[in-house]
Design a protein around this motif. Structure first.
Motif, PDB file in Angstrom:
ATOM      1  N   VAL A   1     -46.914  11.909 -11.364  1.00 46.94           N
ATOM      2  CA  VAL A   1     -46.072  11.437 -11.607  1.00 46.94           C
ATOM      3  C   VAL A   1     -45.432  10.433 -11.303  1.00 46.94           C
ATOM      4  CG1 VAL A   1     -43.649  11.690 -13.356  1.00 46.94           C
ATOM      5  CG2 VAL A   1     -45.678  14.460 -12.814  1.00 46.94           C
ATOM      6  N   TYR A   2     -46.172   9.521 -11.741  1.00 48.30           N
ATOM      7  CA  TYR A   2     -44.829   7.995 -12.034  1.00 48.30           C
ATOM      8  C   TYR A   2     -43.550   8.151 -12.569  1.00 48.30           C
ATOM      9  CZ  TYR A   2     -46.412   6.280 -16.704  1.00 48.30           C
ATOM     10  OH  TYR A   2     -46.129   5.886 -17.942  1.00 48.30           O
ATOM     11  N   ASP A   3     -42.648   7.405 -11.714  1.00 53.14           N
ATOM     12  CA  ASP A   3     -41.496   6.827 -12.635  1.00 53.14           C
ATOM     13  C   ASP A   3     -41.278   5.864 -12.733  1.00 53.14           C
ATOM     14  OD1 ASP A   3     -38.672   6.573 -12.133  1.00 53.14           O
ATOM     15  OD2 ASP A   3     -38.211   7.107  -9.975  1.00 53.14           O
ATOM     16  N   PRO A   4     -40.919   5.337 -13.600  1.00 53.82           N
ATOM     17  CA  PRO A   4     -40.690   4.377 -14.318  1.00 53.82           C
ATOM     18  C   PRO A   4     -40.192   3.048 -13.871  1.00 53.82           C
ATOM     19  CG  PRO A   4     -40.960   5.819 -16.224  1.00 53.82           C
ATOM     20  CD  PRO A   4     -40.751   6.687 -14.907  1.00 53.82           C
ATOM     21  N   GLU A   5     -38.563   3.429 -12.521  1.00 52.43           N
ATOM     22  CA  GLU A   5     -38.352   2.279 -12.730  1.00 52.43           C
ATOM     23  C   GLU A   5     -38.947   2.260 -10.633  1.00 52.43           C
ATOM     24  OE1 GLU A   5     -35.015   1.627 -13.220  1.00 52.43           O
ATOM     25  OE2 GLU A   5     -35.180   2.967 -14.842  1.00 52.43           O
ATOM     26  N   LYS A   6     -39.694   2.464 -10.776  1.00 50.97           N
ATOM     27  CA  LYS A   6     -40.540   2.496  -9.285  1.00 50.97           C
ATOM     28  C   LYS A   6     -41.831   1.653  -9.377  1.00 50.97           C
ATOM     29  CE  LYS A   6     -37.884   6.790  -6.536  1.00 50.97           C
ATOM     30  NZ  LYS A   6     -38.294   7.680  -5.687  1.00 50.97           N
ATOM     31  N   LEU A   7     -42.101   1.455 -11.110  1.00 51.32           N
ATOM     32  CA  LEU A   7     -43.128   0.645 -10.884  1.00 51.32           C
ATOM     33  C   LEU A   7     -43.558  -0.585 -10.792  1.00 51.32           C
ATOM     34  CD1 LEU A   7     -44.139   1.188 -14.616  1.00 51.32           C
ATOM     35  CD2 LEU A   7     -45.296   2.478 -12.452  1.00 51.32           C
ATOM     36  N   LYS A   8     -42.063  -1.241 -10.063  1.00 50.91           N
ATOM     37  CA  LYS A   8     -42.149  -2.830  -9.798  1.00 50.91           C
ATOM     38  C   LYS A   8     -42.008  -2.733  -8.121  1.00 50.91           C
ATOM     39  CE  LYS A   8     -40.177  -4.532 -13.643  1.00 50.91           C
ATOM     40  NZ  LYS A   8     -38.769  -5.703 -14.194  1.00 50.91           N
TER      41      LYS A   8
END
Length: 845
Positions: free
Chosen positions: A774-781
């Motif tokens: 699962v990806y974390d939207p907060e860690k996309l950058k």
């Protein structure tokens, strides 16, 4: 198992090991019933098992659905992903006749070969649900469905003109004829009047149209369905020819005053009665010539418009004017009324016919003023077919086309010479074939009782095991000569009777196979109602666009009949449909026109393809794979050299899934190198650190690959994996966190190597059963980015700075860099261009 010195992967051992372990664990077995909101029924159009086996084009769709199904299982869906065989039909019978081997033996041998080839690719099918349309336990239910169609009045027998293939010696549906030739063998098709079974698909024409909206299908396929069904709204109009009445259908009743001739189909029953004596010879010859053309050939838009006059005159019901009557083969007896009124000024086909045969052209629709202004030549050298204003038409003069149509139909109905009418291009489905290798039609012919259905408890009606099954060419099936099978007793009165000797077309078994996959071993019912309610509709259906009319239309028709019988709960069988593009291949032809296979080719120093040994230059073309052109690529050869995972990756990386693209043995090496790098990067856990790794890139890649799989963008998903691997390779200390995520999201594409590497990292089997990360939207950058520093457009330095740094901070950092300072000493800084998170360019005077 060992890593070769040249870093090659022992793919053969890996494939055998993991395919065996998946099978033993029952890893891809379908749950008995799906959980609420968790079902995913994914289906490939099951293949016809030909004697040639698979070529590399066949597995393209299978690879895509396997990637999708593996991904869905990782996303905690209950997946139904079966495979089977559409095995009845002409090819097996023709091959059997040519080789002297029984079609049943040929078919089973071909199925075994197809199964071997498909299983070698590691696809995650539930093989416990395998079906074969030639299995009596399967076609028992095909026959049962036919009986339901018969009982509902949807199956009937009639003597009709049909398409006849003199080579295959059988009748063909219109949809099986292309360009006037048989789609199977390429022989020119003839017209013959023959006893046939037909299915009344026309009774469902409107529903087949009405239920298209809401389906997630390619628009081109929806358009083809709409076109083939061909709904037309208009009017029937009665013309008098002497004492006879001829009814025509028109979608443009507003143009009735412009009708300058009438055309009848050559088969129209009135042709003989109305033809004047002096025209009978030419009319008779024309009718005979039309018998050798298919319906599709006759109605081809680009076809030269031929016809002959009958000498008769028809009376217009609106003007009382007499107009000539012709016959022409572009009018079909089976479509509409078998007669048309010709308005050459406002119909392109009529215009062409009128110009060729010097018939009158009368304008009765004026183009709108703006259209005439844009094109002053309208109506001078072509028909005006758009809406306009009625002219020279007493009843409707001056009315716009929509209102003119309405008023004209009302006038016709008031005068009793016409009526409002909806028609369809769709014709009833010619369902019988005069061949051996097909499902027997469960009907008995009794001299006393007529047509009698076989009792359901007597199904299946088995094909007799015969030694001779060559078509007779007389219109009768080879079964007609098997007297011990044909002769039976009437189920109703028990008197001597005869079995129906025609068999069903190949399409029959494929009309409902998706339902048998729900409950394939049920001996008592077509399928369980509870299972149907749980699993239907098919969530994703994948196959070639060549089935956009035939199979899809027929399957939708049968499904709607089963819906009316209360056997299925959905109006449509396939909610989402995707088509794979055709995989083409390079062909090599010498100056004499002889084709040469890949093994005969060498690359010249000039980069051109040349014939090995002679150096003769060869012409190269990208074409459809064909045995005659020696450009068929067998997946067995690719797997033997590079393994299944390379094959799977290359098939998906070639280009967009629905585009046609050429198979190139040189390009496959890119995927070979990719997997070798994967192998070297992750086969030793000691190489991996416990660090945080490439956090932002990891989460972005999880997101990108998952989203691309869902929308069939497999090539761009693989590109994202390339980028991720490059970054992992470039890291000083690759992190285990990146290795495990990378292997997990690569697994649907390359399951064998990823399972092995997962195990080598010390993890328990099976990676295929692990959850999708699962990806974390907060860690996309990225928390930090690399910014390029330029001086007058030339790179002088690279700085690692916090992501999102303000422009002033980036400008200050660039000007403070030692290399920039050295180059700008004593020079004026004109300006500093900043592109946040990317680049700073210092412009000096």
């Amino acid at each position: 198992m060992r890593l070769m010195a040249d870093d090659r992967i022992p793919f053969g051992e890996l494939e055998a090991k993991w395919q065996s372990r998946w099978r033993e664990a029952g890893l891809f077995r379908t749950p008995a019933a799906p959980r609420e909101g968790k079902k995913f029924y994914c289906l490939d159009m099951f293949p016809y098992p030909s004697a040639d086996g698979l070529h590399v084009g066949h597995p393209e769709g299978y690879t895509a659905t396997d990637i999708l199904c593996r991904y869905k299982r990782m996303r905690d869906f209950d997946v139904l992903h079966p495979m089977g065989w559409d095995a009845f039909g002409l090819p097996a019978e023709n091959f059997a006749i040519a080789t002297g081997t029984h079609p049943r033996i040929v078919t089973q041998r071909n199925i075994a070969n197809f199964r071997r080839q498909i299983q070698a690719l590691g696809f995650s099918y539930d093989w416990d649900r395998e079906v074969d349309t030639t299995d009596p336990e399967y076609y028992k239910w095909t026959q049962w469905i036919f009986l339901q169609l018969y009982k509902k009045g949807l199956a009937y027998e009639s003597k009709i003109p049909i398409n006849w293939c003199p080579s295959c010696k059988t009748g063909l549906a219109n949809e099986e004829v292309y360009g006037g030739v048989c789609e199977r063998c390429g022989t020119g098709v003839e017209r013959r009047d023959m006893r046939q079974w037909l299915l009344k698909i026309t009774a469902y024409a409107q529903r087949l149209l009405d239920d298209l909206p809401g389906l997630d299908w390619p628009e081109s396929t929806l358009a083809m369905q709409r076109h083939w069904i061909g709904r037309s709204e208009g009017a029937e109009v009665d013309f008098k020819i002497g004492d006879h009445k001829v009814t025509v259908f028109t979608t443009r009743p507003d143009t009735l005053y412009g009708a300058t001739y009438l055309v009848l189909a050559p088969e129209h029953p009135l042709v003989e009665d109305i033809t004047a004596t002096e025209f009978k010879g030419s009319v008779s010859r024309y009718i005979e010539g039309a018998k050798h053309k298919s319906d599709l050939e006759r109605t081809e838009i680009q076809k030269d418009k031929t016809g002959v006059p009958t000498g008769a005159l028809a009376v217009s019901p609106v003007s009382g004017r007499k107009i000539p009557v012709w016959i022409a083969d572009y009018v079909l007896a089976s479509y509409g009324t078998g007669a048309i009124m010709a308005v050459p000024a406002h119909d392109e086909r009529d215009w062409q016919f009128a110009v060729r045969h010097e018939l009158p052209i009368k304008k009765v629709v004026e183009p709108p003023a703006e259209a005439l202004k844009a094109d002053p030549n309208l109506l001078k050298d072509k028909a005006f077919t758009e809406d306009g204003i009625a002219a020279f038409s007493e009843v409707i003069d001056g009315l716009p086309t929509p209102q003119a149509k309405t008023k004209m139909v009302a006038w016709l109905e008031e005068k009793g010479v016409g009526r409002r009418k909806v028609t369809y291009r769709l014709r009833d489905w010619v369902f019988s074939r005069q061949r051996y290798w097909g499902e027997p039609i469960p009907i008995v012919h009794c001299d006393k009782c007529g047509l009698v259905p076989v009792p359901e408890d007597k199904l299946p009606i088995l094909l007799p095991d015969v030694r001779h099954y060559k078509p007779t060419g007389t219109g009768e099936s080879p079964l007609a000569d098997v007297h011990s099978w044909v002769n039976t007793h009437c189920p109703a009165c028990h008197a001597p009777a005869r079995r129906e000797t025609n068999t069903m077309p190949q399409w029959a078994g494929s009309c409902w196979y998706y339902l048998r996959f729900l409950d394939p071993r049920n001996p008592a019912r077509l399928f369980s109602g509870a299972l149907e309610k749980s699993w239907m509709p098919v969530d994703c259906y994948v196959g070639g666009a060549e089935h956009a009319v035939l199979h899809l239309l027929y399957a939708r028709f049968w499904h709607k009949v089963l819906f009316d019988l209360g056997l299925v709960t959905t109006k449509e069988p396939f909610q989402k449909l995707r088509h794979q593009g055709m995989i083409l291949s390079f062909s090599y032809r010498d100056p004499r026109g002889v084709y040469h296979g890949y093994g005969d080719i060498e690359q010249g120093e000039d980069g051109k393809a040349r014939l090995s040994g002679t150096g003769e230059e060869l012409a190269v073309q990208v074409e459809k794979m064909s045995k005659s052109k020696k450009n068929v690529v067998n997946p067995d050869d690719v797997l033997a050299k590079h393994g299944a995972d390379v094959f799977r990756l290359y098939e998906m990386f070639m280009g967009p899934f629905d585009d046609s693209k050429p198979w190139d043995m040189k390009d496959i090496m890119g995927r070979v190198r990719f997997l070798r790098r994967v192998w070297l990067a992750f086969n030793d856990p000691a190489k991996l650190s416990a660090g945080e790794g490439l956090t932002a890139l990891r989460h972005r890649t999880i997101k990108k690959v998952g989203e691309d799989i869902e929308i069939f963008h497999f090539n761009t998903a693989i590109s994202a994996l390339d980028i991720y691997l490059n970054a992992i390779d470039a890291a000083k200390e690759p992190a285990r966190a990146d290795a495990e995520v990378f292997l997990t999201i690569l697994n649907p594409f390359a399951p064998h190597i990823t399972e092995e590497l997962w195990e080598r990292l010390g993890n328990p089997a099976f990676l295929s059963a692990r959850p999708w990360p699962v990806y974390d939207p907060e860690k996309l950058k990225e928390s930090q980015v690399e910014v390029v520093i330029q001086v007058n457009g030339k790179v002088r330095a690279k700085l690692v700075v916090p992501a999102g740094s303000p422009q002033d901070a980036l400008k200050a950092a660039a000007l403070a860099d030692s290399k920039v300072k050295a180059e700008s000493a004593g020079r004026e800084v004109v300006k500093v261009v900043v592109i946040p998170d990317k680049l700073v360019n210092v412009v000096l005077k």
